[in-house]
Design an enzyme around this catalytic site. Structure first.
Site, short mmCIF file in Angstrom:
data_model
loop_
_atom_site.label_atom_id
_atom_site.label_comp_id
_atom_site.label_asym_id
_atom_site.label_seq_id
_atom_site.Cartn_x
_atom_site.Cartn_y
_atom_site.Cartn_z
N LYS A 66 -20.23 23.28 43.42
CA LYS A 66 -19.97 22.67 44.73
C LYS A 66 -19.26 23.68 45.61
CE LYS A 66 -19.70 19.11 47.55
NZ LYS A 66 -20.25 19.97 48.62
N LYS A 90 -10.35 24.96 42.85
CA LYS A 90 -10.02 23.87 43.79
C LYS A 90 -10.47 22.52 43.24
CE LYS A 90 -10.92 25.38 47.96
NZ LYS A 90 -11.61 25.61 49.27
N LYS A 103 -20.55 28.88 46.12
CA LYS A 103 -20.39 29.24 47.53
C LYS A 103 -21.65 29.95 48.01
CE LYS A 103 -17.09 29.02 50.65
NZ LYS A 103 -16.02 28.00 50.58
N THR A 187 -10.46 18.45 55.82
CA THR A 187 -9.70 19.62 55.35
C THR A 187 -8.35 19.64 56.05
OG1 THR A 187 -11.80 20.76 55.11
CG2 THR A 187 -9.83 22.11 54.93
N ASN A 218 -12.94 24.43 62.86
CA ASN A 218 -12.86 23.05 62.38
C ASN A 218 -11.52 22.77 61.69
OD1 ASN A 218 -13.87 20.39 61.83
ND2 ASN A 218 -14.16 21.05 59.72
N SER A 346 -15.99 15.59 50.66
CA SER A 346 -17.39 15.89 50.32
C SER A 346 -17.78 15.09 49.07
CB SER A 346 -17.56 17.38 50.00
OG SER A 346 -17.82 18.11 51.16
N1 GLU Z 1 -16.12 24.96 52.55
C1 GLU Z 1 -15.11 24.05 52.15
C2 GLU Z 1 -14.13 24.72 51.21
O1 GLU Z 1 -13.99 25.92 51.18
C3 GLU Z 1 -15.65 22.73 51.64
C4 GLU Z 1 -16.55 22.81 50.47
C5 GLU Z 1 -17.23 21.49 50.12
O2 GLU Z 1 -17.00 20.49 50.77
O3 GLU Z 1 -18.04 21.53 49.19
O4 GLU Z 1 -13.40 24.07 50.51
#
Ligand code: GLU
Length: 412
Positions: A66, A90, A103, A187, A218, A346
């Protein structure tokens, strides 16, 4: 040392200090799989331009990979690998999130493309990686330079390839296409929850606290708005074009309206202009770097004058800077904890997509708050118990959960 090497080295230290077998590091040091794709795109002038894209799948011990997709001119393979690794940690430190880390990125300045070109690039990237991802395999989302519209084009392209609606392959979609209420601000809301908790520990009243925010995308923009709405005093903000300061605190409604109209806060009239490096060194209670990595370095770390550092961005503090800050009283809320609110919501979006139901915004925000507060408490306690900084505690908590999952799965 590159972003990825720094991340690897830090994981190594934490694995050693935790006392889990070295095999755990062997699983975490590199992404399991990475693809590099070339995406030819028809430009508006009729020419074809080829863009480079990446998708890294770091670890899926806890569930599908993810993580977001970044559109930025400085995207590199090294960066994508580092960011995928941070996603594994995370998702592992937030209780009950059944995800691994991944990613993606495309080397492009999206502000230089027309809407048509951007749509063709987004679809082209999805066509190139569709075989590699899936709703139970690897679920992308927005990151720097991407947004719900781009997620919608990608979800549509994926569904077209699969010949059926499979919008839950991606999160951060618009509400009309299976997005979740509260995802856009998630976030930033998570960053605010973590800042509130940190204030309690440091003995500062969140209401009236002086806040400085770097970045007005954002994450940074919504953070300025939410912190202001909850009674904190946002005294300085900045974006790539420049920074601004107002010792009385900004009227965040007015500031947001100005940004929407002008695409930058740097020219906002009711403020004093300052440089982007001055911004980070302002005296304040809470500093929120919410732009890109490598912003707090060995050159400016000793000049920070905040009491709490809440990392809205991924990797804003270099390893060397981190060591300098650890010798001060600054309470560091690391990226893998502080900005996890995005992936938490998410996850809520994916859950809602899987059973075709939409939660209210109150439900989303309440569930998010619970997850963020719990994660903060757990990491803070671990930091106290082991007498380590918060970043190390966060990594250790994540690595512990991953180590247990990998053992139970029989990987080691
Ligand atoms: N791009 C965001 C992060 O770095 C969200 C990733 C997601 O929602 O999967 O945490």
């Amino acid at each position: 040392m590159s972003f990825f090497t720094q991340t690897q080295e830090f994981i190594k230290k934490c694995v050693d200090e935790l006392g889990v077998e070295p095999a755990v590091y062997e699983f975490l040091k590199e992404p399991r799989k990475t693809v590099i794709v070339n995406i030819p795109v028809r430009m508006d002038d009729g020419s074809i331009k080829t863009f480079i894209g990446y998708r890294a799948q770091h670890n899926n011990a806890l569930g599908p990979y993810k993580g977001g997709i970044r559109f930025h001119p400085d995207v590199t393979l090294d960066e994508v690998k580092a960011l995928a690794t941070l996603m594994t940690l995370k998702t592992a430190i937030i209780d009950g999130i059944p995800y691994g880390g991944g990613k993606g990125g495309v080397v492009v300045d999206p502000t230089k493309l027309s809407k048509g070109e951007l749509q063709r690039l987004s679809r082209g990237y999805m066509r190139a990686i569709a075989w590699f991802i899936g709703p139970d395999k690897d679920i992308p989302a927005p990151d720097v330079g991407t947004n719900p519209q781009i997620m919608a084009w990608m979800a549509d392209e994926y569904s077209y390839i699969r010949r059926q609606n499979e919008h839950h392959v991606i999160t951060g979609k618009p509400l009309e296409l299976g997005g979740s209420r509260g995802r856009t601000q998630a976030t930033s809301r998570g960053v605010m929850f973590i800042a509130q908790k940190a204030c309690q520990k440091v003995g500062i009243d969140f209401k009236g606290s002086k806040v400085v925010i770097q970045g007005f995308g954002n994450v940074g923009g919504n953070a300025a708005y939410l912190f202001g709405k909850e009674g904190a005093k946002v005294i300085a903000v900045g974006d790539v074009y420049g920074s601004i300061y107002n010792e009385d605190g900004f009227d965040v409604d007015d500031l947001m309206a100005y940004y929407k109209e002008n695409g930058t806060v740097s020219t906002y009239p009711k403020a004093q202009k300052i440089s982007n490096s001055e911004l980070l060194e302002l005296e304040c209670d809470i500093l929120v770097p919410a732009a890109l990595e490598n912003q707090i370095t060995k050159d400016n770390a000793a000049n920070l004058k905040c009491k709490i550092l809440v990392e809205g961005a991924n990797g804003p503090t270099t390893a060397e800077a981190d060591e300098i800050i650890n010798k001060t009283d600054i309470l560091v809320c690391p990226d893998v904890l502080a900005n996890a609110g995005g992936v938490v919501v998410s996850y809520f979006e994916w859950v809602q997509g899987n059973y075709h139901f939409q939660w209210t915004e109150e439900t989303v925000n309440a569930e998010l708050k619970e997850k963020m507060y719990n994660a903060f408490d757990r990491i803070y306690e671990m930091a106290q118990e082991r007498n380590v900084p918060m970043r190390k505690a966060a990594y250790m908590a994540g690595i512990k959960r991953l180590a247990d999952a990998m053992r139970l799965r029989g990987w080691r």
